[in-house]
Design a protein around this motif. Structure first.
Motif, PDB file in Angstrom:
ATOM      1  N   SER A 246     -42.079   8.479  52.523  1.00  0.00           N
ATOM      2  CA  SER A 246     -40.623   8.478  52.472  1.00  0.00           C
ATOM      3  C   SER A 246     -40.086   9.086  51.185  1.00  0.00           C
ATOM      4  O   SER A 246     -38.928   8.916  50.856  1.00  0.00           O
ATOM      5  N   VAL A 247     -40.902   9.814  50.423  1.00  0.00           N
ATOM      6  CA  VAL A 247     -40.453  10.470  49.207  1.00  0.00           C
ATOM      7  C   VAL A 247     -40.448  11.969  49.443  1.00  0.00           C
ATOM      8  O   VAL A 247     -41.151  12.492  50.290  1.00  0.00           O
ATOM      9  N   SER A 248     -39.628  12.651  48.655  1.00  0.00           N
ATOM     10  CA  SER A 248     -39.556  14.108  48.742  1.00  0.00           C
ATOM     11  C   SER A 248     -40.664  14.707  47.870  1.00  0.00           C
ATOM     12  O   SER A 248     -40.746  14.427  46.666  1.00  0.00           O
ATOM     13  N   THR A 249     -41.536  15.502  48.481  1.00  0.00           N
ATOM     14  CA  THR A 249     -42.686  16.072  47.783  1.00  0.00           C
ATOM     15  C   THR A 249     -42.751  17.561  48.063  1.00  0.00           C
ATOM     16  O   THR A 249     -42.692  17.985  49.223  1.00  0.00           O
TER      17      THR A 249
ATOM     18  N   SER B  23     -32.864  -0.986  47.594  1.00  0.00           N
ATOM     19  CA  SER B  23     -33.347  -0.571  46.274  1.00  0.00           C
ATOM     20  C   SER B  23     -34.794  -0.096  46.317  1.00  0.00           C
ATOM     21  O   SER B  23     -35.240   0.630  45.425  1.00  0.00           O
TER      22      SER B  23
ATOM     23  N   PHE C  10     -35.933   1.807  48.730  1.00  0.00           N
ATOM     24  CA  PHE C  10     -35.892   3.134  49.348  1.00  0.00           C
ATOM     25  C   PHE C  10     -34.553   3.799  49.035  1.00  0.00           C
ATOM     26  O   PHE C  10     -33.748   4.060  49.932  1.00  0.00           O
ATOM     27  N   PRO C  11     -34.284   4.064  47.758  1.00  0.00           N
ATOM     28  CA  PRO C  11     -32.961   4.583  47.376  1.00  0.00           C
ATOM     29  C   PRO C  11     -32.671   5.972  47.928  1.00  0.00           C
ATOM     30  O   PRO C  11     -31.506   6.377  48.008  1.00  0.00           O
ATOM     31  N   HIS C  12     -33.708   6.729  48.301  1.00  0.00           N
ATOM     32  CA  HIS C  12     -33.532   8.085  48.790  1.00  0.00           C
ATOM     33  C   HIS C  12     -33.258   8.132  50.284  1.00  0.00           C
ATOM     34  O   HIS C  12     -32.974   9.202  50.824  1.00  0.00           O
ATOM     35  N   LEU C  13     -33.353   6.996  50.984  1.00  0.00           N
ATOM     36  CA  LEU C  13     -33.127   6.971  52.424  1.00  0.00           C
ATOM     37  C   LEU C  13     -31.665   6.682  52.743  1.00  0.00           C
ATOM     38  O   LEU C  13     -31.028   5.841  52.100  1.00  0.00           O
ATOM     39  N   SER C  14     -31.159   7.347  53.757  1.00  0.00           N
ATOM     40  CA  SER C  14     -29.811   7.050  54.245  1.00  0.00           C
ATOM     41  C   SER C  14     -29.849   5.722  54.996  1.00  0.00           C
ATOM     42  O   SER C  14     -30.912   5.195  55.326  1.00  0.00           O
TER      43      SER C  14
ATOM     44  N   GLN D 285     -46.946   6.488  47.289  1.00  0.00           N
ATOM     45  CA  GLN D 285     -45.989   7.204  48.123  1.00  0.00           C
ATOM     46  C   GLN D 285     -46.249   8.705  48.143  1.00  0.00           C
ATOM     47  O   GLN D 285     -46.158   9.347  49.196  1.00  0.00           O
ATOM     48  N   GLN D 286     -46.566   9.292  46.987  1.00  0.00           N
ATOM     49  CA  GLN D 286     -46.814  10.728  46.952  1.00  0.00           C
ATOM     50  C   GLN D 286     -48.045  11.101  47.771  1.00  0.00           C
ATOM     51  O   GLN D 286     -48.063  12.131  48.441  1.00  0.00           O
TER      52      GLN D 286
END
Length: 339
Positions: free
Chosen positions: A3-6, A92, A94-98, A261-262
């Motif tokens: 769920s992280v941007s990589t 908190s 998953f702050p990057h998720l909508s 996560q990465q």
């Protein structure tokens, strides 16, 4: 959970490290750690930084029992009891998720946990109260407070710990019976004299004439009772993250545990051994069998370690209860009475 941007460069770097011999990982090997259990609940954290205690994946789980009427037609209850599992995720973590993506994640985790733990083969034998009337509803609520990777395994470990510690209050059926009707008297006129109260007691609308349990009572206190039947069967989950070489290159698939996560974002396949395959990659039947055997060894180690923690907690809490009883007995025996 990937769920992280990589970026592509990060993915390539992580995959190269995972496929090297020996594998090179960003955080090194991480060991699971358990927090002391509360009554019917668990607080679990894995992968925390050993120096400052930060980071890691953190899950809270709580098992709660409530009484419900047996009415399967309306979906309210089942004879013998039922289990409902719910997973929620802290924004908190998953702050990057909508908000919609977070809802989807919670739904997926809830479905996975509920379909596994509510399976008939795992159903506890002591959730019934009154046959056809009342039963226990076991609510298992889990909250993912932080996700640094490997949340599935942490979720199942916390769930097993909470269910292991959950106690079902003992119940006792209550019956209502009519008093014996007095004998009929013969009046001087020769007519039968019947007591009006006796007629009322024989009425079909008088609840005192019912000779079976229609209600129940609880002889236990809130923190007493029996452990869930078959609690040894609650499963754990082992996630095998399967690193694959780039298309067209030679090399074999490499399984590894405890992905951050990465690493999850850079890994095309994850095999959940109890059991579901996640990701866009493919596995043939021979590879699945080999990975299942590998995962079984890891699962046995995890099972033994977690059971050791849970049994130690049983002993500690039992000793604490005995000490509390001894203090109360001593105080009662040494308290002077007032005449």
């Amino acid at each position: 959970m990937a769920s992280v941007s990589t970026s592509k460069a990060e993915v390539s770097y992580i995959q190269s490290g995972l496929l090297s011999n020996p594998p090179l990982r960003a955080d090194g090997p991480s060991q699971p750690a358990l927090h002391p259990l509360a009554n019917g609940s668990a607080h679990l954290s894995i992968g925390q930084n050993p120096h400052d205690g930060g980071g890691g994946t953190e899950v809270l789980a709580a098992a709660k029992l409530e009484v419900e009427s047996v009415n399967p037609g309306k979906g309210e209850g089942m004879d013998g009891g039922r289990i409902v599992c719910t997973v929620s995720c802290s924004p908190s973590a998953f702050p990057h998720l909508s908000s919609s993506a977070l809802d989807d994640l919670q739904h997926d985790l809830t479905t996975l946990l509920h379909e596994t733990l509510a399976h008939p083969s795992l159903h506890p034998s002591n959730l019934a109260i009154l046959a056809g009337k009342k039963s226990w509803l076991l609510n298992l609520d889990c909250v993912v407070l932080a996700d640094a990777g490997n949340a599935h395994d942490a979720l199942f470990m916390a769930a097993r710990a909470a269910l292991w510690d959950c106690k079902v209050p003992r119940t006792r059926g209550v019956e209502y019976k009519a008093a014996a009707a007095p004998a009929a008297k013969v009046a001087e006129s020769g007519e039968m004299d019947v007591d009006r109260d006796a007629e009322a007691q024989q009425s079909g609308f008088d609840t005192r004439s019912i000779a079976r349990a229609v209600d129940f009572e609880l002889p236990d206190y809130w923190d007493e009772g029996e452990v869930l039947g078959g609690r040894e069967r609650w499963p754990v989950c082992v996630t095998l993250n399967i690193a694959a070489p780039p298309p067209g290159s030679k090399g074999s698939l490499v399984p590894y545990l405890d992905a951050i996560q990465q690493e999850e974002a850079a890994t095309p396949l994850r095999l959940l051994l109890a059991m579901r395959i996640l990701g866009s990659g493919e596995l043939d039947s021979d590879q699945i069998r080999a990975f299942v055997d590998t995962g079984e060894n890891y699962a046995r180690q995890l099972w033994d370690a977690l059971n050791g923690k849970l049994k130690d907690e049983d002993i500690r809490r039992g000793q604490r209860a005995r000490d509390r009883f001894a203090r109360r007995s001593y105080k009662a025996a040494n308290t002077p009475s007032i005449l």
